[in-house]
Design an enzyme around this catalytic site. Structure first.
Site, PDB file in Angstrom:
ATOM      1  N   GLY A  98      11.092  -1.822   5.258  1.00 35.17           N
ATOM      2  CA  GLY A  98      10.203  -3.705   5.347  1.00 35.17           C
ATOM      3  C   GLY A  98       9.956  -4.119   4.451  1.00 35.17           C
ATOM      4  O   GLY A  98       9.973  -5.658   3.567  1.00 35.17           O
ATOM      5  N   HIS A  99       9.305  -3.197   3.206  1.00 32.36           N
ATOM      6  CA  HIS A  99       8.673  -3.208   1.968  1.00 32.36           C
ATOM      7  C   HIS A  99      10.408  -3.466   0.808  1.00 32.36           C
ATOM      8  O   HIS A  99       9.851  -4.742  -0.085  1.00 32.36           O
ATOM      9  CB  HIS A  99       7.880  -2.355   0.879  1.00 32.36           C
ATOM     10  CG  HIS A  99       6.850  -1.529   2.084  1.00 32.36           C
ATOM     11  ND1 HIS A  99       6.473  -0.765   2.932  1.00 32.36           N
ATOM     12  CD2 HIS A  99       5.578  -2.774   2.224  1.00 32.36           C
ATOM     13  CE1 HIS A  99       5.230  -0.190   3.126  1.00 32.36           C
ATOM     14  NE2 HIS A  99       4.761  -2.007   3.316  1.00 32.36           N
ATOM     15  N   VAL A 118      10.761  -6.966   9.790  1.00 28.19           N
ATOM     16  CA  VAL A 118      11.908  -5.474   9.701  1.00 28.19           C
ATOM     17  C   VAL A 118      11.474  -5.014  10.738  1.00 28.19           C
ATOM     18  O   VAL A 118      10.685  -3.997  11.038  1.00 28.19           O
ATOM     19  CB  VAL A 118      12.830  -5.026   8.597  1.00 28.19           C
ATOM     20  CG1 VAL A 118      13.538  -4.488   8.655  1.00 28.19           C
ATOM     21  CG2 VAL A 118      12.681  -6.259   7.781  1.00 28.19           C
ATOM     22  N   MET A 127       0.533  -1.228   0.527  1.00 29.85           N
ATOM     23  CA  MET A 127       0.162   0.094  -0.341  1.00 29.85           C
ATOM     24  C   MET A 127       1.061   0.975   0.157  1.00 29.85           C
ATOM     25  O   MET A 127       0.264   2.360   0.212  1.00 29.85           O
ATOM     26  CB  MET A 127      -0.905   0.039   1.681  1.00 29.85           C
ATOM     27  CG  MET A 127      -1.947  -0.850   1.480  1.00 29.85           C
ATOM     28  SD  MET A 127      -3.605  -1.140   2.131  1.00 29.85           S
ATOM     29  CE  MET A 127      -2.696  -0.867   3.520  1.00 29.85           C
TER      30      MET A 127
HETATM   31  P1  AMP Z   1       1.516  -3.002   3.706  1.00 34.17           P
HETATM   32  O1  AMP Z   1       1.913  -1.851   2.359  1.00 34.17           O
HETATM   33  O2  AMP Z   1       1.432  -2.448   4.883  1.00 34.17           O
HETATM   34  O3  AMP Z   1      -0.112  -3.845   2.613  1.00 34.17           O
HETATM   35  O4  AMP Z   1       2.351  -4.085   3.640  1.00 34.17           O
HETATM   36  C1  AMP Z   1       2.792  -4.795   1.735  1.00 34.17           C
HETATM   37  C2  AMP Z   1       3.599  -5.968   2.373  1.00 34.17           C
HETATM   38  O5  AMP Z   1       5.100  -5.571   3.205  1.00 34.17           O
HETATM   39  C3  AMP Z   1       3.382  -7.224   3.433  1.00 34.17           C
HETATM   40  O6  AMP Z   1       3.429  -8.174   3.140  1.00 34.17           O
HETATM   41  C4  AMP Z   1       3.513  -6.433   4.758  1.00 34.17           C
HETATM   42  O7  AMP Z   1       3.548  -8.170   5.457  1.00 34.17           O
HETATM   43  C5  AMP Z   1       4.872  -6.674   4.468  1.00 34.17           C
HETATM   44  N1  AMP Z   1       5.604  -5.574   5.292  1.00 34.17           N
HETATM   45  C6  AMP Z   1       5.264  -4.095   6.146  1.00 34.17           C
HETATM   46  N2  AMP Z   1       5.790  -4.293   7.790  1.00 34.17           N
HETATM   47  C7  AMP Z   1       6.839  -5.162   7.380  1.00 34.17           C
HETATM   48  C8  AMP Z   1       8.249  -4.890   8.388  1.00 34.17           C
HETATM   49  N3  AMP Z   1       8.447  -4.398   8.698  1.00 34.17           N
HETATM   50  N4  AMP Z   1       8.923  -6.347   7.826  1.00 34.17           N
HETATM   51  C9  AMP Z   1       8.221  -7.206   6.210  1.00 34.17           C
HETATM   52  N5  AMP Z   1       7.242  -7.203   5.689  1.00 34.17           N
HETATM   53  C10 AMP Z   1       6.790  -6.165   6.317  1.00 34.17           C
END
Ligand code: AMP
Length: 281
Positions: free
Chosen positions: A36-37, A176, A30
């Site tokens: 993390g991303h 992360v 998103m």
């Molecule tokens: P989001 O943008 O929050 O929908 O996350 C997109 C992807 O990034 C999803 O697969 C999340 O699990 C992953 N993600 C978000 N935060 C982290 C993090 N701190 N460590 C690893 N992956 C993450």
């Protein structure tokens, strides 16, 4: 790196790439990207010939009173970070392309969507599985990379992929964290300095649970009580849930055995944060 803003051009690019027969990796997000991303993108770049990352704040996975409108967005910074990570295509579709007038379908996974975040956020996972199905159909990736941060999401999507015979591999990568342990999240941007300090209690509570289990404690209620005490020291904290569940099917575990997922969702002020830890006994 190419930025693609429509489904039709994304499909065209993928069709062209496919002719060369490469392995296509996909990272759905998103946006408001952080490390993390980026760790997911880097792994895809390592394993696949072509990496597509999507940035789309999906309205259907937010509840009426949730933060859809003010969810942080910064496509310039996202594009710079994705490019640096080696992403080939950044897919940034519009709402009108993803949900055109008259859109009336939903992909629903039952059972594993009913507890934890599914119980607190009714309809959330219907939005997730619907948008992820659409993205899978548009990009037709060979491998998709998700973060363990959203542990329930991975289980739900794995179930959908299995039940609907979708031809792709799912890879789950570790959470992360910032150097002090706070799990990286786009929503951390909402936290004030004081709230960020309180947010550290999520990680500390997970570490406490790990320590107790290491000492032989296997009563989930006792472990959860101790985690609650630690988290509730924060002034602006409200616990949504703390649960100890089976790491595969999310069923509640009274006693710690085999592989459990310890999952937390907490409001710090109005900001809802999640974190988790998998422990093998
Ligand atoms: P989001 O943008 O929050 O929908 O996350 C997109 C992807 O990034 C999803 O697969 C999340 O699990 C992953 N993600 C978000 N935060 C982290 C993090 N701190 N460590 C690893 N992956 C993450």
């Amino acid at each position: 790196m190419k930025i693609i803003r429509s489904i039709s051009s994304m499909k065209k690019c993928i069709k062209n790439e496919r002719k060369k027969g490469p392995k296509i990796g996909f990272v759905p997000t998103m946006g408001y990207l952080h490390q993390g991303h980026i760790s997911l993108a880097q792994q895809s770049v390592k394993e696949c010939d072509v990496t597509v990352m999507s940035v789309y704040v999906n309205p259907t996975q937010f509840g009426l009173h949730e933060d859809y409108k003010k969810y942080p967005r910064d496509i310039k910074s996202d594009a710079a970070l994705a490019k640096e990570a080696g992403v080939d295509y950044l897919f940034v579709p519009s709402d009108s392309d993803m949900y055109p007038l008259g859109f009336s379908s939903k992909v629903i996974v039952s059972n594993v969507t009913q507890m934890l975040c599914g119980a607190s956020r009714p309809g959330h996972f219907d939005g997730v599985t619907t948008i992820v199905s659409k993205l899978f159909n548009i990009i037709e990736p060979n491998t998709v990379f998700f973060g363990q941060k959203d542990a329930q999401q991975i289980i739900v999507i794995k179930k959908m992929v299995k039940d609907l015979n979708i031809q792709l591999k799912i890879k789950a990568l570790p959470i992360v964290r910032d150097s002090d342990g706070l799990a990286m999240s786009s929503r951390n941007a909402y936290l004030s300095k004081a709230q960020r300090l309180e947010a550290l209690s999520l990680y500390q509570a997970l570490q406490k649970a790990k320590e107790l289990i290491g000492q032989g404690e296997c009563n989930s209620a006792k472990i959860i009580a101790s985690m609650k005490r630690l988290i509730l020291r924060g002034k602006s904290v409200r616990i949504d849930y703390i649960a100890i569940v089976d790491a595969e099917d999310l069923s509640f575990k009274k006693h710690i055995k085999a592989k459990v997922l310890i999952a937390i969702a907490v409001f710090i002020g109005k900001v809802r944060l999640i974190d988790n830890l998998i422990i093998k006994v």
